[in-house]
Motif scaffolding. Sequence first.
Motif, PDB file in Angstrom:
ATOM      1  N   PHE A  37     -31.466 154.932  13.585  1.00 41.00           N
ATOM      2  CA  PHE A  37     -32.432 155.689  12.278  1.00 41.00           C
ATOM      3  C   PHE A  37     -31.646 155.639  11.293  1.00 41.00           C
ATOM      4  N   ALA A  38     -30.252 154.682  11.286  1.00 39.01           N
ATOM      5  CA  ALA A  38     -30.089 154.365   9.865  1.00 39.01           C
ATOM      6  C   ALA A  38     -30.816 152.466   9.425  1.00 39.01           C
ATOM      7  N   GLU A  39     -30.192 152.533  10.380  1.00 41.19           N
ATOM      8  CA  GLU A  39     -31.189 150.990  10.738  1.00 41.19           C
ATOM      9  C   GLU A  39     -32.944 150.415  10.691  1.00 41.19           C
ATOM     10  N   LYS A  40     -32.781 151.252  11.482  1.00 41.05           N
ATOM     11  CA  LYS A  40     -34.525 151.270  11.530  1.00 41.05           C
ATOM     12  C   LYS A  40     -35.101 151.738  10.507  1.00 41.05           C
ATOM     13  N   GLY A  41     -34.316 152.672   9.599  1.00 43.40           N
ATOM     14  CA  GLY A  41     -35.404 153.919   8.718  1.00 43.40           C
ATOM     15  C   GLY A  41     -36.086 154.719   9.055  1.00 43.40           C
ATOM     16  N   GLY A  42     -37.525 155.720   8.864  1.00 46.45           N
ATOM     17  CA  GLY A  42     -37.744 156.331   9.384  1.00 46.45           C
ATOM     18  C   GLY A  42     -39.399 155.569  10.842  1.00 46.45           C
ATOM     19  N   THR A  43     -39.250 157.055  11.395  1.00 45.90           N
ATOM     20  CA  THR A  43     -40.232 156.582  12.839  1.00 45.90           C
ATOM     21  C   THR A  43     -41.738 157.380  12.349  1.00 45.90           C
ATOM     22  N   GLY A  44     -41.589 158.202  11.646  1.00 45.78           N
ATOM     23  CA  GLY A  44     -42.749 158.344  12.069  1.00 45.78           C
ATOM     24  C   GLY A  44     -42.925 159.633  13.246  1.00 45.78           C
ATOM     25  N   ARG A  45     -42.076 159.365  14.388  1.00 44.14           N
ATOM     26  CA  ARG A  45     -42.484 160.414  15.475  1.00 44.14           C
ATOM     27  C   ARG A  45     -41.349 161.520  15.273  1.00 44.14           C
ATOM     28  N   PRO A  46     -41.615 162.195  16.063  1.00 47.15           N
ATOM     29  CA  PRO A  46     -40.834 164.165  15.849  1.00 47.15           C
ATOM     30  C   PRO A  46     -39.000 163.752  16.593  1.00 47.15           C
ATOM     31  N   PRO A  47     -37.655 163.983  15.647  1.00 47.32           N
ATOM     32  CA  PRO A  47     -37.139 162.624  16.059  1.00 47.32           C
ATOM     33  C   PRO A  47     -36.368 163.653  17.154  1.00 47.32           C
ATOM     34  N   ALA A  48     -36.858 163.983  18.102  1.00 47.98           N
ATOM     35  CA  ALA A  48     -36.432 164.951  19.144  1.00 47.98           C
ATOM     36  C   ALA A  48     -36.917 164.345  20.160  1.00 47.98           C
ATOM     37  N   HIS A  49     -38.099 163.407  19.649  1.00 48.29           N
ATOM     38  CA  HIS A  49     -38.288 163.259  21.074  1.00 48.29           C
ATOM     39  C   HIS A  49     -38.187 161.449  21.078  1.00 48.29           C
ATOM     40  N   VAL A  50     -38.088 160.785  19.468  1.00 40.87           N
ATOM     41  CA  VAL A  50     -37.352 160.194  19.087  1.00 40.87           C
ATOM     42  C   VAL A  50     -36.155 158.961  20.589  1.00 40.87           C
ATOM     43  N   ILE A  51     -34.984 160.095  20.107  1.00 38.83           N
ATOM     44  CA  ILE A  51     -33.366 160.572  20.683  1.00 38.83           C
ATOM     45  C   ILE A  51     -33.304 160.629  22.360  1.00 38.83           C
ATOM     46  N   ALA A  52     -34.976 161.938  22.499  1.00 35.54           N
ATOM     47  CA  ALA A  52     -34.256 161.588  24.241  1.00 35.54           C
ATOM     48  C   ALA A  52     -35.398 159.945  24.279  1.00 35.54           C
ATOM     49  N   GLU A  53     -36.145 159.579  23.652  1.00 32.36           N
ATOM     50  CA  GLU A  53     -36.839 158.168  24.224  1.00 32.36           C
ATOM     51  C   GLU A  53     -35.835 156.975  24.170  1.00 32.36           C
ATOM     52  N   ILE A  54     -34.609 156.925  23.482  1.00 36.04           N
ATOM     53  CA  ILE A  54     -33.507 155.996  23.190  1.00 36.04           C
ATOM     54  C   ILE A  54     -32.355 156.048  23.977  1.00 36.04           C
ATOM     55  N   HIS A  55     -32.493 157.327  24.044  1.00 36.03           N
ATOM     56  CA  HIS A  55     -31.301 157.842  25.282  1.00 36.03           C
ATOM     57  C   HIS A  55     -32.063 156.988  26.644  1.00 36.03           C
ATOM     58  N   THR A  56     -33.047 157.443  26.998  1.00 32.48           N
ATOM     59  CA  THR A  56     -33.904 157.245  27.811  1.00 32.48           C
ATOM     60  C   THR A  56     -33.971 155.713  28.065  1.00 32.48           C
ATOM     61  N   ARG A  57     -34.106 155.029  27.151  1.00 34.60           N
ATOM     62  CA  ARG A  57     -34.200 153.880  27.125  1.00 34.60           C
ATOM     63  C   ARG A  57     -32.367 152.878  27.845  1.00 34.60           C
ATOM     64  N   ILE A  58     -31.291 153.330  27.104  1.00 31.40           N
ATOM     65  CA  ILE A  58     -30.518 152.979  26.987  1.00 31.40           C
ATOM     66  C   ILE A  58     -30.030 152.920  28.876  1.00 31.40           C
ATOM     67  N   ASN A  59     -30.137 154.191  28.713  1.00 30.21           N
ATOM     68  CA  ASN A  59     -29.846 154.689  30.485  1.00 30.21           C
ATOM     69  C   ASN A  59     -30.167 153.934  30.997  1.00 30.21           C
ATOM     70  N   LEU A  60     -31.195 153.511  31.290  1.00 29.14           N
ATOM     71  CA  LEU A  60     -32.700 152.523  32.363  1.00 29.14           C
ATOM     72  C   LEU A  60     -31.611 150.659  31.994  1.00 29.14           C
ATOM     73  N   ASP A  61     -31.519 150.849  30.689  1.00 29.12           N
ATOM     74  CA  ASP A  61     -30.938 149.071  29.963  1.00 29.12           C
ATOM     75  C   ASP A  61     -29.401 148.705  30.786  1.00 29.12           C
ATOM     76  N   SER A  62     -29.625 147.623  32.014  1.00 29.41           N
ATOM     77  CA  SER A  62     -28.661 147.434  32.255  1.00 29.41           C
ATOM     78  C   SER A  62     -27.467 146.557  31.167  1.00 29.41           C
ATOM     79  N   ARG A  63     -27.911 146.577  29.809  1.00 25.27           N
ATOM     80  CA  ARG A  63     -26.761 145.963  29.080  1.00 25.27           C
ATOM     81  C   ARG A  63     -25.450 147.206  28.623  1.00 25.27           C
ATOM     82  N   PHE A  64     -25.876 148.419  28.819  1.00 24.91           N
ATOM     83  CA  PHE A  64     -25.376 149.719  28.682  1.00 24.91           C
ATOM     84  C   PHE A  64     -24.978 150.608  29.635  1.00 24.91           C
TER      85      PHE A  64
END
Length: 144
Positions: A37-64
């Motif tokens: 968040f600090a690097e990207k700045g504001g997203t314009g989306r509700p923070p809870a949704h963004v947190i869930a989306e990022i967490h899900t994408r990290i979970n699905l990404d094989s690099r993590f």
Amino acid sequence: MVNTISKNNTDEVNVAYRILKAAGHPLYYRELIDQVFAEKGGTGRPPAHVIAEIHTRINLDSRFVHTGKSMWGLNEWSPQRISAREVEETAAARQDNTIRRERLLAAIQQDFEGDDDGSTAEPVTMIEDEDTDMEEEEEEMDTN
């Protein structure tokens, strides 16, 4: 709108990757997402949704890789895992080498014993015959 969200998510996941790479050690998921968040700045989306989306994408990404207790690290930091098939192939190769060594030793011993009884077999011929036998066995294994 859907394409914008997934592109934005991908960008956020790449930022998370860069943050972990720079840190050099696993981070608590909330700390990682806060840094994104600090690097990207504001997203314009509700923070809870963004947190869930990022967490899900990290979970699905094989690099993590989840390192436990809500900590995330990079897969490249983990020792490489090998498949059961690779283990079996390695064991088979070792066994083949052991068999070849035993046959070579037997050929050498036979050559030395042959010197005593006047045998005329050449050691080089015996080794070449051994190589031919091994090649035939390898071809049989490859066809199975």
